[in-house]
Design a protein around this motif. Sequence first.
Motif, short mmCIF file in Angstrom:
data_model
loop_
_atom_site.label_atom_id
_atom_site.label_comp_id
_atom_site.label_asym_id
_atom_site.label_seq_id
_atom_site.Cartn_x
_atom_site.Cartn_y
_atom_site.Cartn_z
N VAL A 1 0.87 -1.19 0.00
CA VAL A 1 0.00 0.00 0.00
C VAL A 1 0.90 1.24 0.00
O VAL A 1 2.05 1.18 0.44
CB VAL A 1 -0.94 0.04 1.23
CG1 VAL A 1 -1.92 -1.12 1.19
CG2 VAL A 1 -0.15 0.05 2.53
N PRO A 2 0.41 2.37 -0.48
CA PRO A 2 1.23 3.59 -0.48
C PRO A 2 1.26 4.25 0.89
O PRO A 2 0.39 4.02 1.74
CB PRO A 2 0.52 4.49 -1.49
CG PRO A 2 -0.92 4.08 -1.40
CD PRO A 2 -0.90 2.59 -1.15
N VAL A 3 2.29 5.06 1.09
CA VAL A 3 2.38 5.88 2.29
C VAL A 3 1.90 7.28 1.92
O VAL A 3 2.43 7.89 1.00
CB VAL A 3 3.83 5.95 2.83
CG1 VAL A 3 3.92 6.91 4.01
CG2 VAL A 3 4.31 4.55 3.25
N THR A 4 0.90 7.75 2.62
CA THR A 4 0.38 9.09 2.36
C THR A 4 0.96 10.06 3.38
O THR A 4 1.42 9.67 4.45
CB THR A 4 -1.15 9.10 2.44
OG1 THR A 4 -1.56 8.70 3.76
CG2 THR A 4 -1.75 8.15 1.42
N ARG A 5 0.94 11.34 3.03
CA ARG A 5 1.48 12.37 3.92
C ARG A 5 0.48 13.49 4.09
O ARG A 5 -0.35 13.74 3.24
CB ARG A 5 2.80 12.92 3.37
CG ARG A 5 2.67 13.60 2.02
CD ARG A 5 3.62 14.75 1.82
NE ARG A 5 5.00 14.46 2.04
CZ ARG A 5 5.89 15.38 2.40
NH1 ARG A 5 5.48 16.64 2.58
NH2 ARG A 5 7.15 15.09 2.57
N ALA A 6 0.59 14.15 5.24
CA ALA A 6 -0.27 15.31 5.52
C ALA A 6 0.55 16.31 6.31
O ALA A 6 1.18 15.96 7.32
CB ALA A 6 -1.52 14.90 6.30
N GLU A 7 0.60 17.56 5.81
CA GLU A 7 1.33 18.62 6.50
C GLU A 7 0.55 19.07 7.73
O GLU A 7 -0.66 19.31 7.66
CB GLU A 7 1.53 19.81 5.57
CG GLU A 7 2.22 19.48 4.26
CD GLU A 7 3.70 19.22 4.43
OE1 GLU A 7 4.25 19.64 5.47
OE2 GLU A 7 4.32 18.60 3.54
N THR A 8 1.21 19.15 8.87
CA THR A 8 0.58 19.60 10.10
C THR A 8 1.43 20.69 10.73
O THR A 8 2.56 20.96 10.30
CB THR A 8 0.40 18.45 11.10
OG1 THR A 8 1.69 18.09 11.64
CG2 THR A 8 -0.22 17.23 10.44
N THR A 9 0.89 21.29 11.78
CA THR A 9 1.64 22.32 12.49
C THR A 9 2.89 21.75 13.14
O THR A 9 3.89 22.45 13.31
CB THR A 9 0.74 22.96 13.57
OG1 THR A 9 -0.46 23.43 12.95
CG2 THR A 9 1.45 24.12 14.26
N PHE A 10 2.86 20.48 13.48
CA PHE A 10 3.96 19.87 14.23
C PHE A 10 4.93 19.10 13.35
O PHE A 10 5.93 18.58 13.84
CB PHE A 10 3.39 18.92 15.30
CG PHE A 10 2.39 19.58 16.20
CD1 PHE A 10 2.80 20.40 17.23
CD2 PHE A 10 1.03 19.40 16.00
CE1 PHE A 10 1.89 21.03 18.06
CE2 PHE A 10 0.10 20.02 16.83
CZ PHE A 10 0.53 20.84 17.86
N VAL B 1 5.28 16.49 9.52
CA VAL B 1 4.63 15.73 8.46
C VAL B 1 4.09 14.43 9.04
O VAL B 1 4.83 13.66 9.65
CB VAL B 1 5.61 15.43 7.31
CG1 VAL B 1 4.91 14.64 6.20
CG2 VAL B 1 6.19 16.72 6.76
N HIS B 2 2.78 14.21 8.87
CA HIS B 2 2.15 12.98 9.36
C HIS B 2 2.11 11.98 8.23
O HIS B 2 1.48 12.19 7.19
CB HIS B 2 0.74 13.27 9.87
CG HIS B 2 0.09 12.09 10.52
ND1 HIS B 2 -0.71 11.20 9.86
CD2 HIS B 2 0.17 11.64 11.81
CE1 HIS B 2 -1.12 10.26 10.68
NE2 HIS B 2 -0.61 10.50 11.87
N LEU B 3 2.82 10.85 8.41
CA LEU B 3 2.86 9.77 7.42
C LEU B 3 1.92 8.67 7.85
O LEU B 3 1.82 8.35 9.03
CB LEU B 3 4.28 9.24 7.28
CG LEU B 3 5.35 10.28 6.88
CD1 LEU B 3 6.74 9.65 6.89
CD2 LEU B 3 5.04 10.89 5.53
N ASP B 4 1.24 8.06 6.86
CA ASP B 4 0.21 7.09 7.20
C ASP B 4 0.11 6.03 6.11
O ASP B 4 0.30 6.32 4.92
CB ASP B 4 -1.13 7.83 7.35
CG ASP B 4 -2.16 6.99 8.07
OD1 ASP B 4 -2.06 6.86 9.29
OD2 ASP B 4 -3.08 6.48 7.40
N ALA B 5 -0.16 4.79 6.52
CA ALA B 5 -0.39 3.69 5.57
C ALA B 5 -1.45 2.77 6.18
O ALA B 5 -1.35 2.40 7.35
CB ALA B 5 0.90 2.92 5.29
N VAL B 6 -2.48 2.40 5.39
CA VAL B 6 -3.59 1.57 5.88
C VAL B 6 -3.81 0.41 4.93
O VAL B 6 -3.82 0.58 3.70
CB VAL B 6 -4.88 2.40 6.01
CG1 VAL B 6 -6.01 1.54 6.57
CG2 VAL B 6 -4.65 3.62 6.91
N ALA B 7 -4.01 -0.79 5.50
CA ALA B 7 -4.28 -1.98 4.69
C ALA B 7 -5.20 -2.91 5.48
O ALA B 7 -5.32 -2.79 6.71
CB ALA B 7 -2.98 -2.69 4.33
#
Length: 218
Positions: free
Chosen positions: A71-80, A82-88
């Motif tokens: 599965v891909p790793v997604t990213r989200a910019e946050t104040t603190f 980069v939040h990296l996430d992967a779900v399967a």
Amino acid sequence: MEQAIAPTTTTPRRGEFQHANSVAGSIVSSLEQQPFAVEIEEDFPSGWRVHLKFRESRAAGLFEFAALVDVPVTRAETTFGVHLDAVARVETIEVRGSALVSQARAAELEGLPAPLPTPDASPAAQPVPLGASVLAQVPAITPVVPAGEEPPPDDEDGDDDAPRCVRCGCTEDAACEGGCSWVPNRQLIDLCSSCATSDEIAAMAHTLAGSEAVGGGR
């Protein structure tokens, strides 16, 4: 005849929890960089879920997990950061991996160029208020003409460039009676020692002993 009342609480399904625990253990044991926490919780609509949490220093384990389950790793910019996430979904169990990392670490893990350094946001130096500057502490030299007297006459020789005291009008060739000397000052104004006040003399950068003599009698 009494009607049976259904229980209002839900008893955890032991077999399903053990299955989720087994799936989590199998994934974690396959990772070189392991998570610092593994959470297993029940979500009634979708069943049991597993959450793998990785620290920044071991965030490479998140990418190992993503590659393992394809599965891909997604990213989200946050104040603190980069939040990296992967779900399967693995054997009917939802498995999620996540990590919170810096911009530089995210770029390193994703194989991207390092981000440019952020410009210094420190405030520019504020100008010193005029009243607090060093020059403000030095008395200004101003011409003083005693009441009833005429302003100092022009140089008799017609030489307007000759140094002349701004108060009494004495020059190199016509010093005050008894002699006087030039008093150096920050304003670079011609002022003789006979006219300067004690406060003005104390504020000068040089002593009278080092100043240039005015006229032959000075």
